[in-house]
Design a protein around this motif. Structure first.
Motif, PDB file in Angstrom:
ATOM      1  N   THR A  73       0.869  -1.187   0.000  1.00  0.00           N
ATOM      2  CA  THR A  73       0.000   0.000   0.000  1.00  0.00           C
ATOM      3  C   THR A  73       0.895   1.222   0.000  1.00  0.00           C
ATOM      4  O   THR A  73       1.750   1.366   0.885  1.00  0.00           O
ATOM      5  CB  THR A  73      -0.901   0.032   1.240  1.00  0.00           C
ATOM      6  OG1 THR A  73      -1.595  -1.202   1.373  1.00  0.00           O
ATOM      7  CG2 THR A  73      -1.894   1.179   1.160  1.00  0.00           C
TER       8      THR A  73
ATOM      9  N   PHE B  24       0.941   5.477  -0.210  1.00  0.00           N
ATOM     10  CA  PHE B  24       0.252   6.766  -0.208  1.00  0.00           C
ATOM     11  C   PHE B  24       1.007   7.732  -1.121  1.00  0.00           C
ATOM     12  O   PHE B  24       2.243   7.828  -1.061  1.00  0.00           O
ATOM     13  CB  PHE B  24       0.181   7.325   1.210  1.00  0.00           C
ATOM     14  CG  PHE B  24      -0.744   6.563   2.110  1.00  0.00           C
ATOM     15  CD1 PHE B  24      -2.109   6.824   2.106  1.00  0.00           C
ATOM     16  CD2 PHE B  24      -0.261   5.572   2.949  1.00  0.00           C
ATOM     17  CE1 PHE B  24      -2.963   6.125   2.929  1.00  0.00           C
ATOM     18  CE2 PHE B  24      -1.111   4.864   3.776  1.00  0.00           C
ATOM     19  CZ  PHE B  24      -2.465   5.135   3.764  1.00  0.00           C
TER      20      PHE B  24
ATOM     21  N   ARG C 296      -4.892   0.158  -7.543  1.00  0.00           N
ATOM     22  CA  ARG C 296      -5.371  -0.415  -6.283  1.00  0.00           C
ATOM     23  C   ARG C 296      -4.336  -0.284  -5.171  1.00  0.00           C
ATOM     24  O   ARG C 296      -4.704  -0.203  -3.996  1.00  0.00           O
ATOM     25  CB  ARG C 296      -5.735  -1.883  -6.480  1.00  0.00           C
ATOM     26  CG  ARG C 296      -6.932  -2.096  -7.388  1.00  0.00           C
ATOM     27  CD  ARG C 296      -7.534  -3.489  -7.219  1.00  0.00           C
ATOM     28  NE  ARG C 296      -6.540  -4.555  -7.422  1.00  0.00           N
ATOM     29  CZ  ARG C 296      -6.201  -5.051  -8.605  1.00  0.00           C
ATOM     30  NH1 ARG C 296      -6.769  -4.569  -9.710  1.00  0.00           N
ATOM     31  NH2 ARG C 296      -5.320  -6.008  -8.701  1.00  0.00           N
TER      32      ARG C 296
ATOM     33  N   CYS D 275      -2.969   5.235  -2.973  1.00  0.00           N
ATOM     34  CA  CYS D 275      -4.045   6.022  -2.382  1.00  0.00           C
ATOM     35  C   CYS D 275      -3.555   7.456  -2.257  1.00  0.00           C
ATOM     36  O   CYS D 275      -2.448   7.703  -1.746  1.00  0.00           O
ATOM     37  CB  CYS D 275      -4.439   5.483  -1.013  1.00  0.00           C
ATOM     38  SG  CYS D 275      -5.931   6.264  -0.334  1.00  0.00           S
TER      39      CYS D 275
ATOM     40  N   CYS E  75      -8.468   5.628  -4.794  1.00  0.00           N
ATOM     41  CA  CYS E  75      -8.617   5.875  -3.361  1.00  0.00           C
ATOM     42  C   CYS E  75      -8.139   7.277  -3.005  1.00  0.00           C
ATOM     43  O   CYS E  75      -7.107   7.752  -3.483  1.00  0.00           O
ATOM     44  CB  CYS E  75      -7.806   4.820  -2.607  1.00  0.00           C
ATOM     45  SG  CYS E  75      -7.429   5.200  -0.894  1.00  0.00           S
TER      46      CYS E  75
ATOM     47  N   ALA F 142      -7.711   9.596   0.645  1.00  0.00           N
ATOM     48  CA  ALA F 142      -7.796   9.639   2.109  1.00  0.00           C
ATOM     49  C   ALA F 142      -7.291  10.991   2.591  1.00  0.00           C
ATOM     50  O   ALA F 142      -6.263  11.474   2.118  1.00  0.00           O
ATOM     51  CB  ALA F 142      -6.974   8.520   2.738  1.00  0.00           C
TER      52      ALA F 142
ATOM     53  N   ILE G 166     -11.980   7.821   1.925  1.00  0.00           N
ATOM     54  CA  ILE G 166     -11.850   6.668   2.803  1.00  0.00           C
ATOM     55  C   ILE G 166     -11.851   7.154   4.244  1.00  0.00           C
ATOM     56  O   ILE G 166     -11.098   8.053   4.620  1.00  0.00           O
ATOM     57  CB  ILE G 166     -10.548   5.902   2.508  1.00  0.00           C
ATOM     58  CG1 ILE G 166     -10.547   5.424   1.049  1.00  0.00           C
ATOM     59  CG2 ILE G 166     -10.387   4.735   3.464  1.00  0.00           C
ATOM     60  CD1 ILE G 166     -11.627   4.419   0.713  1.00  0.00           C
TER      61      ILE G 166
ATOM     62  N   PRO H 210      -5.300  -2.646  -1.107  1.00  0.00           N
ATOM     63  CA  PRO H 210      -6.019  -1.368  -0.986  1.00  0.00           C
ATOM     64  C   PRO H 210      -6.135  -0.922   0.477  1.00  0.00           C
ATOM     65  O   PRO H 210      -6.128  -1.740   1.409  1.00  0.00           O
ATOM     66  CB  PRO H 210      -7.389  -1.674  -1.594  1.00  0.00           C
ATOM     67  CG  PRO H 210      -7.166  -2.857  -2.476  1.00  0.00           C
ATOM     68  CD  PRO H 210      -6.100  -3.662  -1.791  1.00  0.00           C
ATOM     69  N   LEU H 211      -6.264   0.368   0.668  1.00  0.00           N
ATOM     70  CA  LEU H 211      -6.325   0.933   2.007  1.00  0.00           C
ATOM     71  C   LEU H 211      -7.475   0.366   2.843  1.00  0.00           C
ATOM     72  O   LEU H 211      -7.287   0.117   4.042  1.00  0.00           O
ATOM     73  CB  LEU H 211      -6.428   2.456   1.923  1.00  0.00           C
ATOM     74  CG  LEU H 211      -6.528   3.198   3.253  1.00  0.00           C
ATOM     75  CD1 LEU H 211      -5.330   2.901   4.150  1.00  0.00           C
ATOM     76  CD2 LEU H 211      -6.661   4.706   3.028  1.00  0.00           C
TER      77      LEU H 211
END
Length: 826
Positions: free
Chosen positions: A207, A209, A269, A272, A328, A330, A371, A531-532
């Motif tokens: 994952t 960011f 995916r 994010c 995604c 966040a 999210i 994914p987050l």
């Protein structure tokens, strides 16, 4: 000299020689860690080819660079060579192998001459190449995939000096697969057998960011509804425009997640967007036009000039909105505020705004659903105060804190084994769990780009010098760190979070290389997208408990001063008190909370971790001072109009006329506080809703004196906070009050009694004693006649009176004669 003395001198000489050899490497290390003022040469890496080695790469590593004479004298016999070290086996070595001891490095080959002599200021390029592995030639001896430290060493002889190591530079070489040996056949089974692919039996759930954030740019002290929007500078206009930092960050992820480049959506995916709500608020405000302060630390009254980034902001926000629909998103903590510092402030409302409002801002401005369930702590450490704050804010609903795992450096123990961060999720409290990332990896990512910074969550013992290294060397370190766990199949856990610094300043080449490495690790089978939402679900389900972090984890130089914390707490308390008294203006729809909310956001910006640690307290104090002045101005904007003269009350119940003034754009609930002197009674008017503008009032009072007095009148909020300045009124009363009432009443009673007494005697035909001391009365005659006389007589002795009139010739009454007691009158 005796034989014993000779042996003693010999032992001393040997000790001095040993000490000199022991000190020499240390001096070289110190020179690398912090270039001394008398440094002679400087090495810069320009290219590393390939930047990530795979089984299909050329089996030759090529390094080009530049040697610069930065000293004060010529240097002769300038030579360079490659050196290599074994693969990194612990995450602390991702830092320590790039600084400190040189013992782990072995030369690949002999030195090659760069220049027989270099004059002051001269720069000379060089090129070094070595095979990855070879049974015939000198090589890097890389037989298995992994992350390998590589060093370039430069030696020379300065004028008036001896040959010495004058500089070195190091970088990490990630090897995802070992290509065939140099000279091996390039076809058939021999090629397949000689190549060494990576172990893909235990892929890492990955994952990453991708941050879109910036330092706070909105000018402090501007309440809601104030136009035009003011910025402290116009750097966002450049950053959002084509080629700018934020444009580069957005363009890179747009390309990497496009259908043509990522048809299966694997990179999409795994990625994010970590978006700072404060950046969204600022860019959205810029789209409507804005001005820029001429002085960055000035308040509301500073001169301004028009901003130039309106169109760039509009275009960038539109692109981000489109991208957010397919990947995604966040939110970070608002303005990247330090949660540890917020906990020290101790204001629950401010903490809630920082941690919970970001998702709603993302939803509103980007038209998507952010999210929820995760709190991106960002560049600060996960501390016990931060965990307690999140526990208080979220309660039983809970949240997953995404932050750096604890990782201790080598410290003072020379034989301490390198350590690896434990990135397994843990539960700190019933409502707060943590999904952790390796701080050594995060710090390596932070070193990439044009403005490298070491995050404050990293222990100082793992800090390494960055700014003297070239951008290419720092990029190599970032690539090696992010791929290190995927290339070590025995490491647990098999999940990894990649969290770069939120204000990441990557060049286009840096961004492309990092996203390419991410895609390569997934497509090669070393990693798989995670994914987050899966990260949040797995962390929330963990039962592995951990004690709260102890002490100040990370670098203490990023900590905010107590003076800043106490100042923010004081201003926040006053601001909440004012907000509680404000209501909604029905004409404009502006609410009290919306009006004061930007000032609370200013206080969060004052605690932003996006500002370099050494400048945080200074900039926080500037913003705090401006906000404090504005809040004081808001309190002073609601006042009692001070009359120029004095009031004169006509009666004891004459009302006291006042005029209230509200310069705020929203109504406010107030109370009058009248300090009446003895003898004056004031009727409490209760809570008054004071609209914007003027409001005349008549305060019911009752006075019981006749004099001039001073009456102090103050205005307060409904909860008792003072507003504006108190006013002293001069009041003159002409009323006598109760004394006059009783005097008048007594006089009236006496008058009635006297009149009644006289009438009583009159009706009874008795003389009144009040008339006894009077002189003899004069007889008064009222007469009329038409020519004849009449007369009246009275008998004094009898006191009887007769009233008669002699008739005239025509039969009418003639002269009337009245006789009263004591006399006769005609």
């Amino acid at each position: 000299m005796t034989r014993r003395a000779h042996r003693a001198w010999l032992r001393l000489a040997i000790a001095v020689l040993a000490l000199s050899f022991a000190v020499a490497p240390t001096a070289a290390v110190a020179a690398h860690a912090q270039p001394a003022a008398n440094q002679f040469l400087r090495l810069t890496i320009d290219t590393v080819t390939p930047d990530v080695m795979t089984t299909t790469s050329e089996p030759l590593v090529t390094v080009t660079g530049t040697v610069s004479n930065v000293g004060d004298r010529p240097v002769r016999d300038v030579v360079v060579r490659l050196e290599h070290a074994p693969a990194v086996t612990a995450s602390t070595s991702l830092r320590t192998d790039l600084s400190g001891n040189l013992d782990q490095y072995q030369p690949v080959s002999d030195f090659i001459t760069v220049a027989p002599e270099m004059a002051r200021g001269q720069e000379v390029p060089f090129r070094l190449a070595a095979p990855v592995r070879s049974a015939t030639y000198a090589s890097l001896d890389i037989d298995d995939p992994g992350v390998y430290p590589v060093l370039v060493n430069v030696n020379g002889t300065p004028d008036y000096g001896a040959p010495a190591r004058l500089d070195d530079t190091r970088f990490l070489l990630p090897v995802m697969g070992v290509p065939p040996e140099a000279g091996a056949e390039r076809s058939g089974a021999n090629t397949l057998e000689s190549a060494v692919p990576p172990d893909t039996t235990r892929p890492v759930g990955l994952t990453m960011f991708w941050p879109l954030a910036d330092r706070p740019r909105l000018a402090a002290g501007q309440p809601g509804g104030t136009a035009p929007v003011r910025l402290i500078d116009d750097e966002l206009a450049t950053s959002l425009a084509p080629g700018g930092r934020l444009d580069t960050m957005l363009s890179a992820v747009e390309f990497a997640t496009s259908l043509e480049v990522d048809p299966a959506g694997e990179v999409t995916r795994a990625l994010c967007l970590a978006v700072d709500p404060d950046l969204l608020v600022t860019v959205n405000a810029m789209t409507g036009g804005y001005v820029v302060n001429d002085a960055a630390d000035a308040g509301a009254g500073t001169p301004t000039h028009p901003g130039t980034g309106q169109q760039a902001a509009t275009d960038w926000l539109a692109r981000l909105t489109a991208l957010a629909q397919r990947m995604c998103v966040a939110p970070t903590v608002y303005a990247q505020a330090d949660l540890d510092a917020l906990r020290r402030v101790g204001d629950p409302g401010l903490s809630t705004i920082a941690t919970t409002t970001g998702a709603d801002i993302v939803d509103r401005l980007l038209g998507t659903t952010a999210i929820r369930g995760a709190t991106l702590i960002g560049d600060g450490p996960v501390t016990a105060p931060a965990v307690r704050l999140l526990s208080d804010v979220y309660g039983p609903a809970g949240t997953v804190a995404i932050g750096a795992a604890p990782l201790a450096g080598p410290g003072d123990a020379l034989d301490a084994a390198p350590a690896t961060a434990d990135a397994a999720p843990v539960r700190f409290t019933p409502g707060v769990t943590a999904a952790l990332f390796d701080p050594a990896v995060g710090a390596a990512l932070g070193g990439a780009g044009t403005t490298p910074e070491t995050p404050t969550y990293l222990e100082p013992s793992l800090d390494i010098p960055l700014k003297q290294d070239s951008a290419v060397a720092r990029r190599q370190d970032a690539l090696g760190a992010m791929l290190w766990r995927t290339l070590n199949p025995d490491l647990a856990p098999r999940e990894q979070i990649l969290m770069p610094p939120l204000v990441w300043n990557l060049s286009a080449d840096d961004a492309q290389s990092i996203l390419t490495a991410l895609a390569s690790s997934i497509r090669s089978g070393l990693a798989e997208p995670r994914p987050l939402p899966e990260v949040i679900a797995d962390a929330a389900a963990t039962t592995e408990s951990a004690p709260l972090p102890q002490g100040a984890q990370g670098n203490p130089r990023g900590r905010f001063d107590d003076g800043v914390i106490s100042g923010i707490a004081a201003v926040t308390g006053r601001l909440w008190g004012l907000t509680a008294a404000l209501t909604t203006d029905e004409r404009t729809g502006l609410t009290g909370f919306s009006y004061t909310d930007p000032l609370r956001e200013d206080l969060l910006r004052a605690l932003s971790q996006s500002v370099p640690p050494d400048a945080r307290n200074g900039l926080a104090q500037q913003r705090l001072t401006t906000v404090g002045r504005t809040v004081e101005d808001l309190f002073n904007a609601v006042t009692i109009v001070n009359p120029s003269g004095s009031y004169t009350l006509a009666t004891e119940r004459s009302p006291l006329p006042l005029a209230l003034r509200n310069d705020l754009p929203v109504p406010i609930r107030v109370r009058l506080d009248i300090d009446a002197p003895p003898g004056m009674t004031v009727t409490d008017m209760g809570e008054i809703v004071l609209p914007p503008g003027f409001l005349p009032l008549k305060v019911p009072i009752e006075v019981h004196f006749t004099q001039r007095v001073a009456v102090d009148v103050a205005l307060r909020t409904a909860d008792g906070l003072p507003l504006g300045e108190p006013v002293r009124l001069s009041v003159h009363s002409n009323a006598y009050g109760k004394v006059l009432f009783f005097i008048t009443l007594t006089g009236g009673v006496v008058l009635v009694l006297l009149v009644g007494r006289r009438l009583w005697h009159r009706f009874r035909g008795q003389p009144d004693r009040a008339d006894l001391d009077r002189p003899d009365p004069i007889e008064v005659a009222l007469a009329w006649d038409d020519g004849d006389d009449g007369h009246a007589t009275g008998d004094r002795a009898t006191g009887a009176g007769q009233d008669r009139a002699a008739p005239g010739p025509d039969g009418s009454r003639g002269r009337r004669t009245s006789t009263t007691t004591g006399g006769t009158g005609e």
